[in-house]
Design an enzyme around this catalytic site. Structure first.
Site, mmCIF file in Angstrom:
data_model
loop_
_atom_site.group_PDB
_atom_site.id
_atom_site.type_symbol
_atom_site.label_atom_id
_atom_site.label_comp_id
_atom_site.label_asym_id
_atom_site.label_seq_id
_atom_site.Cartn_x
_atom_site.Cartn_y
_atom_site.Cartn_z
ATOM 1 C CG LEU A 292 -1.930 -1.174 1.254
ATOM 2 C CD1 LEU A 292 -2.830 -1.065 2.473
ATOM 3 C CD2 LEU A 292 -2.767 -1.251 -0.013
ATOM 4 C CG HIS B 247 1.184 6.798 -1.951
ATOM 5 N ND1 HIS B 247 0.901 6.578 -0.615
ATOM 6 C CD2 HIS B 247 0.009 7.153 -2.538
ATOM 7 C CE1 HIS B 247 -0.384 6.791 -0.403
ATOM 8 N NE2 HIS B 247 -0.950 7.132 -1.542
ATOM 9 C CG MET C 245 6.326 2.799 4.832
ATOM 10 S SD MET C 245 6.507 1.884 6.382
ATOM 11 C CE MET C 245 7.026 0.274 5.799
ATOM 12 C CD GLU C 246 9.376 5.247 0.526
ATOM 13 O OE1 GLU C 246 8.544 4.816 -0.290
ATOM 14 O OE2 GLU C 246 9.043 5.785 1.613
ATOM 15 C CG ASP D 82 22.889 -13.525 1.379
ATOM 16 O OD1 ASP D 82 22.462 -14.703 1.357
ATOM 17 O OD2 ASP D 82 23.544 -13.029 0.433
#
Length: 233
Positions: free
Chosen positions: A150, A152, A188-189, A203
């Protein structure tokens, strides 16, 4: 008596809100509406001129207080990513003002002495851990829309990633910054960026140890937008 009942209903609704669904809130609001209509009839006129043509001031005050209770209940049941039908939705930001927005997030990867020594001496088999992880963080910020359903599509103006080895607890401290000039925040970025950095470190080092921990992913600071500046400290 009625106001006491309305207050009790609101208190009960607030206590159980975390475990109730939107249907329960809607039912409670409907019940309040019906009782308001039964006791007060139609909403009174806001004009106080002409006592024979308007509701008594006391009744108008009671009606206003009950209406406020109802509005509080409605506001408590709203989440911006949920529609009135309870469905997930992307928030419409077309009405928001364009402004510069910056968010800073952080993360920590606890390595253990063995892995810490390998990274600090650049002896990890897969290569330079910190350099590869930094690139992963920048790429991750730009791919947030593909990872978080959700979010943008944001035109980022800057992404910065900083990694520091901390010998005190054998960890990598990660700090990520995202900036944009637009209509929505970039938390969120920034959070995605530092998370991808942590995952990349894991990893590249997992062959040396399975005890690596990614911890403390959190927003540290943000500026811009309607809500203004915010800082964790």
């Amino acid at each position: 008596m009625y106001l006491r009942r309305a207050s009790l209903m609101l208190h009960k609704s607030r206590r159980s809100f975390s475990s109730s669904n939107s249907h329960d809130i809607a039912s409670t609001i409907d019940e309040l509406n019906k009782e308001m209509e039964f006791v007060f009839g139609e909403a009174p006129s806001t004009s106080l001129t002409g006592s024979s043509e308007s509701q008594p001031v006391a009744q108008h005050s009671e009606f206003t207080r009950v209406k406020k209770i109802k509005m509080e209940m409605e506001n408590e049941s709203k989440l911006s990513h949920i529609s009135v039908k309870g469905e997930a939705q992307m928030v419409d930001v077309s009405h928001k003002d364009i402004s510069k927005r910056v968010s800073i997030a952080s993360c920590k990867v606890i390595l253990g002495k063995k892995v810490y020594d390998l990274i600090s001496s650049n002896q990890v088999a897969k290569g330079d851990v910190l350099s590869v992880a930094k690139i992963a963080g920048i790429t991750g910020a730009k791919q947030t829309i593909s990872l978080i359903p959700l979010c943008h599509n944001i035109n980022l103006t800057h992404v910065g990633v900083d990694l520091r080895l901390n010998p005190c607890d054998y960890c990598v401290e990660i700090r990520g910054e995202a900036a944009s000039t637009g209509k929505t925040e970039v938390e969120m970025e920034a959070l995605t960026s530092v998370t991808l950095v942590g995952l990349t470190v894991y990893d590249m080092c997992k062959a040396a140890s399975n005890h690596i921990q990614i911890t403390d992913v959190r927003l540290e600071h943000k500026t811009g937008g309607k809500s203004g500046d915010w800082s964790r400290e």
